[in-house]
Design a protein around this motif. Structure first.
Motif, short mmCIF file in Angstrom:
data_model
loop_
_atom_site.label_atom_id
_atom_site.label_comp_id
_atom_site.label_asym_id
_atom_site.label_seq_id
_atom_site.Cartn_x
_atom_site.Cartn_y
_atom_site.Cartn_z
N THR A 106 2.16 -10.05 3.31
CA THR A 106 2.59 -8.87 2.29
C THR A 106 1.94 -7.44 2.16
N LEU A 107 2.47 -6.42 2.06
CA LEU A 107 2.05 -5.43 2.29
C LEU A 107 1.03 -5.20 1.09
N PRO A 108 0.00 -4.34 1.42
CA PRO A 108 -0.73 -3.66 0.13
C PRO A 108 -0.06 -2.78 -0.90
N PRO A 109 -0.31 -2.71 -2.15
CA PRO A 109 0.28 -1.89 -3.16
C PRO A 109 0.12 -0.32 -2.60
N PRO A 110 1.25 0.46 -2.72
CA PRO A 110 1.02 1.86 -2.14
C PRO A 110 -0.07 2.67 -2.89
N SER A 111 -0.58 3.41 -2.42
CA SER A 111 -1.73 4.38 -2.85
C SER A 111 -0.91 5.26 -3.94
N GLU A 114 0.88 7.64 -2.01
CA GLU A 114 2.01 7.43 -1.23
C GLU A 114 3.18 7.20 -2.47
N GLU A 115 2.69 6.66 -3.75
CA GLU A 115 3.84 6.66 -4.86
C GLU A 115 4.37 8.10 -5.11
#
Length: 183
Positions: A106-111, A114-115
């Motif tokens: 799974t990908l880490p949540p966006p910073s 990035e959001e």
């Protein structure tokens, strides 16, 4: 013109009247031949027996698709056998997913940065799409968001296939120009 071979007539009887006696005669004739054929191709007995059942069930359910003008009964039945065997080989050839595969992680949540960039990109795309004609916007929506083929769009909208392709090509060209303008 010569009379149709008896097996052709039996398949047609199954198609037209769901004739169980005709199906029984077809089963008695073709089941051993199908099993022997699949065994000769290297399958084990249980696979051969499963394919016999699958093919004969398909014959029962799809007998109305048989056309004696296009093929004999044997050709039609063994085409089904071939296709079912290929389907089975493809199904068995698929590897099981490896839970340790890095692609499965799974990908880490966006910073927050990035959001913010995603929101900015979304606004940019919406602004660029506003420059398109309604027809181009609709063609893009149907093709890319609803995943419809060009033929499906043409049929659904009752327009020529070439028109769909032209609208999509023009819309993508306009979006490219918009990207170059802001770059």
């Amino acid at each position: 013109m010569s009379a149709a071979p008896p097996f052709d007539d039996l398949i047609l009887a199954v198609a037209r009247h769901r004739d169980r006696a005709a199906f029984d005669a077809l089963y008695r004739h073709f089941a051993p031949k199908i099993e022997a054929y699949v065994l000769r191709l290297g399958s084990d007995r249980s696979v051969a027996e499963e394919l016999v059942q699958d093919v004969m069930l398909t014959l029962w359910l799809r007998a109305e698709t048989f056309d004696p003008v296009q093929a004999s009964a044997a050709t039609w039945v063994f085409t089904i056998v071939r296709n079912r065997r290929i389907d089975r080989i493809r199904r068995e050839a698929r590897p099981a997913p490896d839970p340790h595969d890095p692609a499965m992680a799974t990908l880490p949540p966006p910073s927050p940065e990035e959001e913010a960039q995603v929101a900015l990109d979304g606004r940019f795309v919406r602004d660029a799409m506003k420059k398109l004609s309604p027809e181009q916007t609709e063609a893009l929506r149907l093709s890319y968001y609803e995943d419809k083929s060009h033929s499906e769009i043409a049929e659904e909208r009752r327009i020529p296939l070439g028109t769909v392709k032209t609208r999509l090509r023009a819309a993508l060209a306009q979006l490219r120009r918009s990207v170059k303008e802001t770059a």
